[in-house]
Enzyme design. Structure first.
Site, mmCIF file in Angstrom:
data_model
loop_
_atom_site.group_PDB
_atom_site.id
_atom_site.type_symbol
_atom_site.label_atom_id
_atom_site.label_comp_id
_atom_site.label_asym_id
_atom_site.label_seq_id
_atom_site.Cartn_x
_atom_site.Cartn_y
_atom_site.Cartn_z
ATOM 1 N N ASP A 1 0.860 -1.182 0.000
ATOM 2 C CA ASP A 1 0.000 0.000 0.000
ATOM 3 C C ASP A 1 0.898 1.236 0.000
ATOM 4 O O ASP A 1 2.022 1.199 0.531
ATOM 5 C CB ASP A 1 -0.906 0.011 1.231
ATOM 6 C CG ASP A 1 -1.867 1.182 1.221
ATOM 7 O OD1 ASP A 1 -2.853 1.133 0.454
ATOM 8 O OD2 ASP A 1 -1.634 2.165 1.958
ATOM 9 N N GLU B 1 0.929 5.628 0.548
ATOM 10 C CA GLU B 1 0.291 6.899 0.870
ATOM 11 C C GLU B 1 0.944 7.954 -0.020
ATOM 12 O O GLU B 1 2.149 7.891 -0.295
ATOM 13 C CB GLU B 1 0.455 7.259 2.344
ATOM 14 C CG GLU B 1 -0.166 6.253 3.313
ATOM 15 C CD GLU B 1 -1.641 6.015 3.092
ATOM 16 O OE1 GLU B 1 -2.338 6.952 2.630
ATOM 17 O OE2 GLU B 1 -2.106 4.890 3.346
ATOM 18 N N HIS C 1 -5.336 4.274 6.944
ATOM 19 C CA HIS C 1 -4.701 5.145 5.950
ATOM 20 C C HIS C 1 -3.225 5.382 6.252
ATOM 21 O O HIS C 1 -2.685 6.463 6.009
ATOM 22 C CB HIS C 1 -5.432 6.482 5.831
ATOM 23 C CG HIS C 1 -6.809 6.356 5.263
ATOM 24 N ND1 HIS C 1 -7.049 6.003 3.956
ATOM 25 C CD2 HIS C 1 -8.032 6.491 5.845
ATOM 26 C CE1 HIS C 1 -8.351 5.952 3.742
ATOM 27 N NE2 HIS C 1 -8.972 6.236 4.872
ATOM 28 N N ASP D 1 -2.431 -0.667 6.457
ATOM 29 C CA ASP D 1 -3.364 -1.013 5.385
ATOM 30 C C ASP D 1 -2.898 -2.252 4.626
ATOM 31 O O ASP D 1 -3.715 -3.073 4.193
ATOM 32 C CB ASP D 1 -3.522 0.167 4.429
ATOM 33 C CG ASP D 1 -4.330 1.312 5.047
ATOM 34 O OD1 ASP D 1 -4.621 1.227 6.262
ATOM 35 O OD2 ASP D 1 -4.652 2.266 4.335
#
Length: 567
Positions: A23, A25, A164, A169
């Site tokens: 994942d 960000e 998040h 995640d």
């Protein structure tokens, strides 16, 4: 649901498949304008966690307040974090050889692909599984009205709550993946290939065509998809012919062009090869011979563009489609060839005009280029053929690798432009010079290989045996293997005796196709390759364009970081 495959067709069992669930960000939703702020990844196989990868990333820009509110990642947190050019190679190494998994994979994979392109890393083309797509295929609307990560994490009782943040995640996505795999397992999906084939993008007609791969061997080689009129639709290579062709009938093949090709195909022919080099060369030759409609290479059948001197009393540079003796190339587009030609003109003083100048008593009026100091005006008689000759010698010497003084002149000009704060001109000249150096370096390396009448090379096959290639003037003349325990030299002698006869042609590559020479050179360059013998020593001009690779690295860094030279 697809029919149950036989044991031989199962491919890679899911329990033996290594997944890297990751994942990201980011500062926003566009991989073109936004940047990554955090990586999180978990490597799993057979339900066991093999490792984790997590780091913040300095995005080298501000983080919007709404993103800070969502992720909790502030500019202070990332100010001391490593930059993407440090993190990306570490992540690629962590994920190498694994199946990538992400929730809404198009978003995360899009950012990583864009980062690879921006930083000069080749995209490894991994198999990708999207847990959103898999969830929508497996779960009913009643059971999962939403396929958001938080909703699926709750449904499958994930041990980690998605918040998040990248690693949290990714951990939650691991639990979601395992929950989904349990669901499809009860439906008979036991292998990676079946999992990909189960996704909704695959039509029943596409699945039925799996039978086209049934008679293919598990050996390296070349495959040819044929249409209803026996026409060759597509040519490709494979380490394992059967496994590779079967992938065209799964959701792993998402390219619309090739899915259209599969719909037309009625048969798959194949040619087994001794090893990967022979397969790559045969692929190039078959594409050249058949020009299959679905191979992109078929749309550009020529050998690229070349920059060559014209045959006249005061030679100039010209762009041509075929190789000539002393020409620079090949370059893959006309635009790149024009950039290299402009840099050559600046570096050597060769005239940039296209006027044909007579040998005796030229008397034309000098053009504006002469007034700007970009031409010695031989058209007006201001330069004799003898005075013009050094410019011609500069071109031939630079292309041949005999001198590099013209490159030093270009470098001096760049520094002068930068000192005068003429950054736009400096950027243009830098990019043209980069194109020229790359073309010179590549051309000189290819020409050095093509000059050798015969070269025999060997590579370990990874199982105690050897792969052999007999190369004549840059073309593969014979290929074979000596398996473990087989004396290698008798095999070499047999390959040399049965090798194709190669007739040389014109140009720096002696008539060899540039793509084939490049493929062979890459194989020879791989670690572990050994030269068995050569008819003449294989040598490259190390102090020619190759000595400017460090300059290219600095130029590429300046381009990626600042966009101009020296500021």
């Amino acid at each position: 649901m697809t029919g149950q495959l036989t044991f031989d067709e199962l491919g890679t069992p899911l329990r033996e498949t290594t997944f890297v669930v990751f994942d990201l960000e980011t500062t926003g939703g566009s991989h073109e304008t936004d940047a990554i702020t955090e990586f999180g990844a978990v490597k799993v196989r057979g339900g066991e966690v093999l490792g984790e990868f997590a780091t913040l990333v300095d995005p080298e820009r501000g983080i919007p307040p709404e993103v800070v509110a969502l992720t909790g990642i502030t500019e202070v947190m990332v100010s001391s974090a490593p930059r993407l050019d440090t993190v990306l190679p570490a992540f690629l190494e962590f994920a190498a050889g694994s199946v990538l998994v992400a929730h809404n994979a198009g978003f995360d994979v899009g950012f990583v692909k864009a980062a690879c392109a921006r930083l000069g890393y080749p995209w490894p083309k991994p198999t990708v599984v999207c847990t959103v797509k898999l969830g929508r295929r497996v779960l009913s609307r009643e059971e999962a009205p939403s396929c958001r990560l938080s909703a699926l994490a709750t449904l499958f009782r994930a041990e980690t709550v998605p918040i998040h943040r990248a690693l949290a995640d990714a951990r939650a996505t691991v639990d979601v993946l395992h929950g989904l795999l349990e669901r499809v397992g009860s439906l008979g999906v036991q292998s990676l290939e079946e999992l990909l084939g189960y996704l909704p993008e695959v039509t029943d007609a596409q699945r039925r065509k799996r039978t086209l791969a049934e008679d293919l061997p598990h050996e390296p080689g070349v495959y040819l998809f044929r249409g209803p009129s026996e026409e060759v639709l597509y040519v490709g290579t494979a380490v394992d012919l059967r496994r590779r062709v079967r992938q065209y009938f799964t959701a792993g093949e998402t390219r619309r062009r090739l899915r259209e090709m599969v719909a037309l195909a009625v048969r798959v022919d194949h040619v087994t090869c001794a090893h990967s080099l022979e397969a790559e060369v045969r692929e190039l030759r078959l594409i050249s011979a058949h020009k299959p409609a679905y191979n992109r290479r078929s749309k550009n059948p020529h050998n690229g563009w070349w920059v060559a001197l014209t045959d006249e009393p005061f030679p100039r540079l010209s762009l041509v489609r075929g190789p000539r003796d002393g020409a620079l190339g090949p370059l893959r587009s006309r635009a790149l060839a024009e950039d290299a030609m402009h840099a050559l003109q600046q570096a050597t003083g060769i005239r940039p005009c296209t006027v044909r100048i007579p040998a005796r008593s030229p008397s034309a009026t000098p053009c504006a280029l002469a007034e700007l100091g970009r031409c010695g005006a031989p058209c007006s008689g201001a330069q004799t053929a003898a005075q013009y000759a050094p410019a011609v010698a500069g071109v031939t010497g630079l292309v041949a690798g005999a001198l590099t003084d013209p490159l030093r002149l270009l470098e001096t000009r760049l520094l002068d432009l930068s000192a005068a704060q003429r950054y736009e001109e400096a950027r243009t000249d830098r990019d043209r010079m980069s194109t020229l150096i790359r073309a010179l370096d590549r051309g000189q390396r290819l020409a050095a290989l093509a000059r050798i009448a015969e070269l025999v090379a060997a590579r370990p096959d990874g199982a105690g045996g050897w792969e052999f290639a007999v190369v004549r003037h840059g073309r593969l003349a014979s290929a074979g293997v000596a398996q473990r325990g087989v004396p290698p030299m008798p095999v070499v002698e047999q390959l040399v005796a049965s090798a194709e006869t190669v007739f040389t042609g014109d140009g720096p590559l002696h008539g060899a196709p540039p793509e084939e020479v490049a493929v062979i050179l890459r194989w020879l360059d791989r670690p572990g390759t050994r030269l068995v013998r050569t008819s003449t020593p294989w040598s490259e001009p190390a102090y020619a364009a190759a000595s400017w690779r460090h300059w290219l690295e600095r130029a590429d860094h300046a381009r990626s970081r600042l966009g101009h030279w020296g500021k």
